[in-house]
Write a protein that holds these residues in place. Structure first.
Motif, mmCIF file in Angstrom:
data_model
loop_
_atom_site.group_PDB
_atom_site.id
_atom_site.type_symbol
_atom_site.label_atom_id
_atom_site.label_comp_id
_atom_site.label_asym_id
_atom_site.label_seq_id
_atom_site.Cartn_x
_atom_site.Cartn_y
_atom_site.Cartn_z
ATOM 1 N N THR A 83 0.825 -0.902 0.210
ATOM 2 C CA THR A 83 -0.025 -0.008 -0.277
ATOM 3 C C THR A 83 1.211 0.906 -0.499
ATOM 4 O O THR A 83 2.001 1.257 -0.009
ATOM 5 C CB THR A 83 -1.159 0.163 1.378
ATOM 6 N N LYS A 84 0.256 2.486 -0.370
ATOM 7 C CA LYS A 84 0.854 3.566 -0.108
ATOM 8 C C LYS A 84 1.736 4.043 1.335
ATOM 9 O O LYS A 84 2.072 5.220 1.603
ATOM 10 C CB LYS A 84 0.070 4.990 -0.744
ATOM 11 N N HIS A 85 0.787 3.383 2.164
ATOM 12 C CA HIS A 85 1.317 3.836 3.756
ATOM 13 C C HIS A 85 1.438 5.208 4.151
ATOM 14 O O HIS A 85 2.060 5.984 4.702
ATOM 15 C CB HIS A 85 3.226 3.193 4.444
ATOM 16 N N ASP A 86 0.119 5.799 3.605
ATOM 17 C CA ASP A 86 -0.352 7.439 3.928
ATOM 18 C C ASP A 86 -0.405 7.927 5.920
ATOM 19 O O ASP A 86 -0.199 5.974 6.423
ATOM 20 C CB ASP A 86 -1.205 7.499 3.300
ATOM 21 N N ASP A 87 -0.443 8.408 6.177
ATOM 22 C CA ASP A 87 -0.363 8.824 7.503
ATOM 23 C C ASP A 87 -1.314 9.859 7.920
ATOM 24 O O ASP A 87 -1.349 9.734 9.253
ATOM 25 C CB ASP A 87 0.787 10.144 7.597
ATOM 26 N N GLY A 88 -2.305 9.156 7.102
ATOM 27 C CA GLY A 88 -4.302 9.723 8.170
ATOM 28 C C GLY A 88 -4.672 8.244 9.196
ATOM 29 O O GLY A 88 -3.758 7.262 8.810
ATOM 30 N N ASP A 89 -5.663 8.548 9.698
ATOM 31 C CA ASP A 89 -6.153 8.438 10.482
ATOM 32 C C ASP A 89 -6.991 6.838 10.878
ATOM 33 O O ASP A 89 -7.610 6.137 11.488
ATOM 34 C CB ASP A 89 -6.137 8.892 11.459
ATOM 35 N N ASP A 90 -6.931 6.850 9.242
ATOM 36 C CA ASP A 90 -7.642 5.511 8.110
ATOM 37 C C ASP A 90 -7.382 3.764 9.281
ATOM 38 O O ASP A 90 -7.949 3.322 8.722
ATOM 39 C CB ASP A 90 -8.458 5.583 7.044
ATOM 40 N N ASP A 91 -5.739 4.146 9.742
ATOM 41 C CA ASP A 91 -5.315 2.764 9.713
ATOM 42 C C ASP A 91 -5.865 1.977 11.362
ATOM 43 O O ASP A 91 -5.827 1.168 11.004
ATOM 44 C CB ASP A 91 -4.117 2.590 9.743
ATOM 45 N N ASP A 92 -6.362 2.979 11.983
ATOM 46 C CA ASP A 92 -7.108 2.022 13.015
ATOM 47 C C ASP A 92 -8.836 2.818 13.032
ATOM 48 O O ASP A 92 -8.618 3.817 13.902
ATOM 49 C CB ASP A 92 -6.323 2.633 14.423
ATOM 50 N N PRO A 93 -9.766 2.562 12.361
ATOM 51 C CA PRO A 93 -10.869 3.397 12.260
ATOM 52 C C PRO A 93 -11.664 3.712 13.650
ATOM 53 O O PRO A 93 -11.193 2.181 14.527
ATOM 54 C CB PRO A 93 -11.674 2.156 11.230
ATOM 55 N N SER A 94 -11.529 3.739 14.448
ATOM 56 C CA SER A 94 -13.235 4.213 15.133
ATOM 57 C C SER A 94 -14.510 3.878 14.178
ATOM 58 O O SER A 94 -15.778 3.985 14.072
ATOM 59 C CB SER A 94 -13.540 6.127 15.818
ATOM 60 N N SER A 95 -14.580 2.749 15.118
ATOM 61 C CA SER A 95 -15.548 1.455 14.488
ATOM 62 C C SER A 95 -17.055 1.970 14.752
ATOM 63 O O SER A 95 -16.930 1.611 16.616
ATOM 64 C CB SER A 95 -15.153 0.812 14.810
ATOM 65 N N THR A 96 -18.033 1.718 14.306
ATOM 66 C CA THR A 96 -19.074 2.481 14.874
ATOM 67 C C THR A 96 -20.047 1.260 14.424
ATOM 68 O O THR A 96 -21.431 0.630 14.606
ATOM 69 C CB THR A 96 -20.050 3.113 14.409
ATOM 70 N N SER A 97 -19.280 -0.344 13.686
ATOM 71 C CA SER A 97 -20.061 -1.299 14.079
ATOM 72 C C SER A 97 -20.409 -2.468 15.053
ATOM 73 O O SER A 97 -19.749 -1.942 16.011
ATOM 74 C CB SER A 97 -18.560 -2.088 13.058
ATOM 75 N N HIS A 98 -21.268 -3.402 15.302
ATOM 76 C CA HIS A 98 -21.113 -3.876 16.057
ATOM 77 C C HIS A 98 -20.549 -5.039 16.055
ATOM 78 O O HIS A 98 -20.188 -6.544 16.763
ATOM 79 C CB HIS A 98 -23.036 -4.775 16.103
ATOM 80 N N LEU A 99 -19.449 -5.257 14.669
ATOM 81 C CA LEU A 99 -18.703 -6.585 14.484
ATOM 82 C C LEU A 99 -17.425 -6.229 15.562
ATOM 83 O O LEU A 99 -16.934 -5.021 15.936
ATOM 84 C CB LEU A 99 -18.606 -7.052 13.592
#
Length: 144
Positions: free
Chosen positions: A126-142
């Protein structure tokens, strides 16, 4: 006839569960793409999807984890939408009634080839971007 670029083997995709690479599209934009196994009669089908949920620009494949695939479906780590690994279609959650963006690949003698004329292979991973989407704040029940 389109050109082919060898990406990896079907065995590697099956062993890892998913496999990522980066391409440049016809507009000069770099896109992450991931491969996932797709069950068929021969057991050698693989599909390629742009690494982005259709609901939000959430990455589905994450470095160190890969794409989460359960029962033939790719799981969005943020909201829990499930995309069919073979068709890319989602029939549930926030991404319902959408389909992942595909990238053309072929399998020949156990090897996976990029065959999409609209993209050019750049590199594995991957591009290894520095965004915060690597560890999403999940709103899922899974739970993973």
């Amino acid at each position: 006839m389109s050109s082919r670029y060898r990406l990896t083997s079907v065995d590697a995709v099956r062993e890892e569960g998913s496999w990522a690479f980066t391409v440049r599209d016809e507009h000069g934009t770099d896109e992450e793409v991931f491969l996932v196994p797709c069950d068929d009669e021969d057991g050698d089908a693989v599909e390629a999807w742009v690494n982005r949920c259709t609901h939000e620009a959430q990455r589905l494949y994450r470095d160190g984890i890969g794409a989460i695939v359960r029962n033939g479906e790719v799981v969005c780590p943020k909201h829990g939408s499930l995309f069919d690994a073979c068709s890319g279609y989602c029939d549930n959650g926030d991404a319902a009634d959408t389909t992942l963006v595909s990238v053309d690949v072929d399998v020949d003698d156990g090897q996976v080839y990029l065959t999409d004329d609209d993209v050019r292979f750049l590199y594995e991973g991957t591009k290894h971007d520095d965004g915060d989407d690597d560890d999403p704040s999940s709103t899922s029940h899974l739970q993973f």
